[in-house]
Design an enzyme around this catalytic site. Structure first.
Site, mmCIF file in Angstrom:
data_model
loop_
_atom_site.group_PDB
_atom_site.id
_atom_site.type_symbol
_atom_site.label_atom_id
_atom_site.label_comp_id
_atom_site.label_asym_id
_atom_site.label_seq_id
_atom_site.Cartn_x
_atom_site.Cartn_y
_atom_site.Cartn_z
ATOM 1 N N LEU A 159 0.479 3.623 -2.153
ATOM 2 C CA LEU A 159 0.883 3.427 -3.551
ATOM 3 C C LEU A 159 1.368 4.713 -4.208
ATOM 4 C CD1 LEU A 159 -1.963 1.013 -4.720
ATOM 5 C CD2 LEU A 159 0.271 0.454 -3.736
ATOM 6 N N HIS A 160 2.373 4.547 -5.076
ATOM 7 C CA HIS A 160 2.915 5.667 -5.857
ATOM 8 C C HIS A 160 3.129 5.173 -7.292
ATOM 9 C CE1 HIS A 160 6.653 3.505 -5.357
ATOM 10 N NE2 HIS A 160 6.565 3.610 -4.033
ATOM 11 N N GLY A 189 0.814 -1.219 0.000
ATOM 12 C CA GLY A 189 0.000 0.000 0.000
ATOM 13 C C GLY A 189 0.842 1.261 0.000
ATOM 14 N N GLN A 231 15.260 -8.379 -3.274
ATOM 15 C CA GLN A 231 13.957 -9.039 -3.097
ATOM 16 C C GLN A 231 13.562 -9.815 -4.363
ATOM 17 O OE1 GLN A 231 10.430 -7.303 -0.974
ATOM 18 N NE2 GLN A 231 9.819 -6.767 -3.040
ATOM 19 N N GLY A 276 9.299 -4.881 -8.385
ATOM 20 C CA GLY A 276 10.105 -3.725 -8.762
ATOM 21 C C GLY A 276 11.589 -3.969 -8.584
ATOM 22 N N GLY A 288 5.625 4.093 -8.805
ATOM 23 C CA GLY A 288 6.408 2.858 -8.922
ATOM 24 C C GLY A 288 5.504 1.639 -8.889
ATOM 25 N N HIS A 289 4.580 1.613 -7.919
ATOM 26 C CA HIS A 289 3.632 0.492 -7.857
ATOM 27 C C HIS A 289 2.768 0.454 -9.122
ATOM 28 C CE1 HIS A 289 4.112 1.487 -3.429
ATOM 29 N NE2 HIS A 289 4.416 0.216 -3.433
HETATM 30 P P1 AMP Z 1 6.134 -2.244 -1.350
HETATM 31 O O1 AMP Z 1 4.736 -1.720 -1.291
HETATM 32 O O2 AMP Z 1 7.181 -1.265 -0.926
HETATM 33 O O3 AMP Z 1 6.291 -3.614 -0.704
HETATM 34 O O4 AMP Z 1 6.443 -2.496 -2.893
HETATM 35 C C1 AMP Z 1 5.588 -3.313 -3.663
HETATM 36 C C2 AMP Z 1 6.249 -3.549 -5.002
HETATM 37 O O5 AMP Z 1 6.444 -2.306 -5.658
HETATM 38 C C3 AMP Z 1 7.632 -4.208 -4.868
HETATM 39 O O6 AMP Z 1 7.791 -5.152 -5.914
HETATM 40 C C4 AMP Z 1 8.551 -3.039 -5.043
HETATM 41 O O7 AMP Z 1 9.834 -3.395 -5.521
HETATM 42 C C5 AMP Z 1 7.793 -2.223 -6.071
HETATM 43 N N1 AMP Z 1 8.262 -0.836 -6.074
HETATM 44 C C6 AMP Z 1 8.354 -0.003 -5.006
HETATM 45 N N2 AMP Z 1 8.900 1.177 -5.388
HETATM 46 C C7 AMP Z 1 9.147 1.074 -6.719
HETATM 47 C C8 AMP Z 1 9.708 1.961 -7.704
HETATM 48 N N3 AMP Z 1 10.140 3.184 -7.390
HETATM 49 N N4 AMP Z 1 9.800 1.512 -8.976
HETATM 50 C C9 AMP Z 1 9.392 0.261 -9.314
HETATM 51 N N5 AMP Z 1 8.858 -0.610 -8.441
HETATM 52 C C10 AMP Z 1 8.741 -0.212 -7.165
#
Ligand code: AMP
Length: 274
Positions: free
Chosen positions: A29-30, A27, A149, A143, A32-33
């Site tokens: 979310l930006h 969550g 990871q 990501g 990247g997500h």
């Molecule tokens: P998180 O919510 O931080 O667990 O991230 C969920 C997914 O989004 C993971 O696969 C992250 O690697 C990916 N993610 C987070 N930030 C970015 C970003 N800036 N660019 C690409 N993927 C991202």
């Protein structure tokens, strides 16, 4: 968009939607997500995203209790990104009271984030395995921002013969180069200004390593550059891109990975190194 909060709701949605591409998230979310959702959608299948702040991947000193949460905002973003299914399980569903099984990880999980955050990757692997069992996606999108990871999950999927294709998606950055992250919201205004220096230092280092400069000296210089910007570097390392083993000289495929503390925020970044 279907919003499922129970296993019967999830199973009914799966039946209705057919083959799925899956984006696991915590969550807040930006862009990247949303790039992961876009990549999953571009592959032509219906997209499922999960929002679950997974307690087992946080250590006792980590920010689990204060991790940013914005369910309504997240659901709106997923819907406008074209997501077909949002899976929002509670802790009791993911970790039932008599649960007694978890995933053990080694190999690419041992160094770097694995060393800095004991138990972190076991928690990640366990929740991802559970989510794969629930969603049963054909492909799952992760990501590259969290490079280690991606390698830990890819290793797990290969080792356990899980029938899911892991698709890495390039890091989405702010215009000044800072990798987007939910935790960037914790940065103060001066810290936010300093934060892109981590990515800049990695770019300088990769340029120098590819030009043939000595790896140890180059990494030492990168740590100094990051420290000068007001951060406390944890590691800046040249590694084999899949095993995450440290590399004294350029190997193929190689990745330059870094973590640094800026105020209370741990920033991660990485770039390809050949
Ligand atoms: P998180 O919510 O931080 O667990 O991230 C969920 C997914 O989004 C993971 O696969 C992250 O690697 C990916 N993610 C987070 N930030 C970015 C970003 N800036 N660019 C690409 N993927 C991202």
């Amino acid at each position: 968009m279907i919003i499922a909060r129970t296993l019967p709701e999830l199973n009914a949605a799966r039946e209705a939607l057919g083959p799925l591409g899956f984006v696991p998230t915590m969550g807040a979310l930006h862009q990247g997500h949303l790039a992961l959702v876009a990549a999953a959608g571009a592959a032509g299948k219906a997209v499922a995203a999960s929002i679950f702040v997974n307690p087992t991947q946080f250590g006792p000193k980590d920010d689990f209790a204060r991790y940013p949460r914005d369910e309504a905002g997240d659901l709106a973003k997923l819907e406008s990104a074209g997501c077909a299914l949002a899976w929002l399980p509670g802790v009791d569903i993911m970790y039932p009271p008599h649960g007694a099984s978890s995933i053990h990880v080694a190999g690419p999980a041992l160094h770097w984030e694995g060393a800095a955050r004991p138990g972190h990757f076991a928690g990640v692997a366990t929740v991802v395995a559970k989510l794969f069992g629930q969603i049963r996606p054909e492909a799952a999108y992760f990501g590259e921002k969290d490079w280690q990871q991606v390698q830990v999950v890819s290793r797990m999927v290969a080792d356990l013969h899980l029938p899911v294709c892991i698709v890495p998606v390039p890091t989405v950055r702010e215009p000044d180069g800072l990798a987007m992250s939910s935790r960037n919201a914790y940065l103060t205004a001066p810290e936010r200004k300093a934060a892109p220096a981590l990515h800049t230092a990695l770019q300088h280092a990769v340029r120098d390593i590819i030009a043939g400069k000595e790896v140890a000296a180059t990494l030492h210089h990168a740590r100094q550059e990051v420290a000068l910007a007001g951060m406390v570097p944890d590691y800046i390392a040249l590694v084999h891109a899949e095993t995450l083993e440290p590399a004294a000289a350029l190997v193929r495929p190689a990745r330059l990975i870094a973590a640094a503390k800026l105020g209370h925020v741990r920033l991660l970044d990485n770039v390809p190194a050949g």
